[in-house]
Design a protein around this motif. Structure first.
Motif, short mmCIF file in Angstrom:
data_model
loop_
_atom_site.label_atom_id
_atom_site.label_comp_id
_atom_site.label_asym_id
_atom_site.label_seq_id
_atom_site.Cartn_x
_atom_site.Cartn_y
_atom_site.Cartn_z
N GLU A 1 3.56 -22.23 27.34
CA GLU A 1 4.94 -21.12 27.86
C GLU A 1 5.32 -21.79 29.12
N GLY A 2 4.68 -22.89 29.52
CA GLY A 2 5.41 -23.43 30.68
C GLY A 2 5.22 -23.07 31.89
N ARG A 3 3.82 -22.43 31.96
CA ARG A 3 3.25 -21.76 33.19
C ARG A 3 2.28 -22.48 33.56
N ALA A 4 2.23 -22.56 35.06
CA ALA A 4 1.21 -23.32 35.69
C ALA A 4 -0.29 -22.79 35.22
N GLU B 1 -8.20 -22.74 25.10
CA GLU B 1 -6.97 -22.32 24.36
C GLU B 1 -6.28 -21.33 25.47
N ARG B 2 -6.76 -20.78 26.31
CA ARG B 2 -5.83 -19.98 27.40
C ARG B 2 -5.14 -21.31 28.08
N ALA B 3 -5.63 -22.37 28.47
CA ALA B 3 -5.03 -22.99 29.31
C ALA B 3 -3.71 -23.81 28.78
N LYS C 1 9.30 -33.32 33.36
CA LYS C 1 10.54 -33.10 32.76
C LYS C 1 10.27 -32.08 31.40
N ASN C 2 9.14 -31.52 31.46
CA ASN C 2 8.71 -30.77 30.13
C ASN C 2 9.94 -29.56 30.17
N PHE C 3 10.22 -29.45 29.06
CA PHE C 3 10.94 -28.23 28.68
C PHE C 3 10.20 -27.51 27.18
N VAL C 4 10.04 -26.33 27.38
CA VAL C 4 9.44 -25.63 26.19
C VAL C 4 10.82 -24.87 25.47
N ASP C 5 11.04 -25.17 24.52
CA ASP C 5 12.29 -24.78 23.52
C ASP C 5 11.70 -23.83 22.73
N THR C 6 11.21 -22.44 23.11
CA THR C 6 10.75 -21.82 22.20
C THR C 6 11.59 -20.83 21.19
N PRO C 7 11.36 -20.28 20.02
CA PRO C 7 12.07 -19.39 19.10
C PRO C 7 13.03 -18.40 19.83
#
Length: 115
Positions: free
Chosen positions: A15-18, A7-9, A62-68
């Motif tokens: 979130e786009g974090r490593a 779940e944490r991963a 090319k991941n892009f996280v389009d969060t609210p």
């Protein structure tokens, strides 16, 4: 513990974090009671492999996280940008695509094809 790591991963990936062993280890230290015993980074690595995670270079994806939150900031920016306050303004955009390429981890744990 394995389900918490999974779940944490997933949360870090969204979130786009490593996802690194250090982050996972710190997460376990902070959330699990010490009476359970804190696994070593090597044990965490083995658990991640057992769960189907891969640790590979992701810096070229090319991941892009389009969060609210990002959508709301974009909406506010565009609303203000086209307001009368800036009608005579000249805008200059800079391409900072590679600005921080050496300041972030280029590898991360992920499950191939899993979103």
């Amino acid at each position: 513990m394995a389900s918490d790591l999974r779940e944490r991963a997933a949360a870090l990936n969204l979130e786009g974090r490593a996802v690194t062993l250090n982050r996972l280890h710190k997460y376990i230290e902070d959330t699990w009671p010490s009476s359970y015993g804190i696994p070593s980074r090597e044990t965490i690595r083995k658990m991640m492999c057992t769960m189907g995670f891969k640790y590979k270079k992701v810096g070229t994806t090319k991941n892009f996280v389009d969060t609210p939150e990002i959508r709301e900031l974009r909406r506010k920016y565009l609303k203000r940008r086209y307001s009368p306050e800036y009608q005579d303004a000249l805008f200059v955009w800079l391409d900072e695509s590679y600005c921080n390429q050496y300041h972030v981890s280029d590898k991360s744990w992920f499950i191939p094809g899993w979103r």
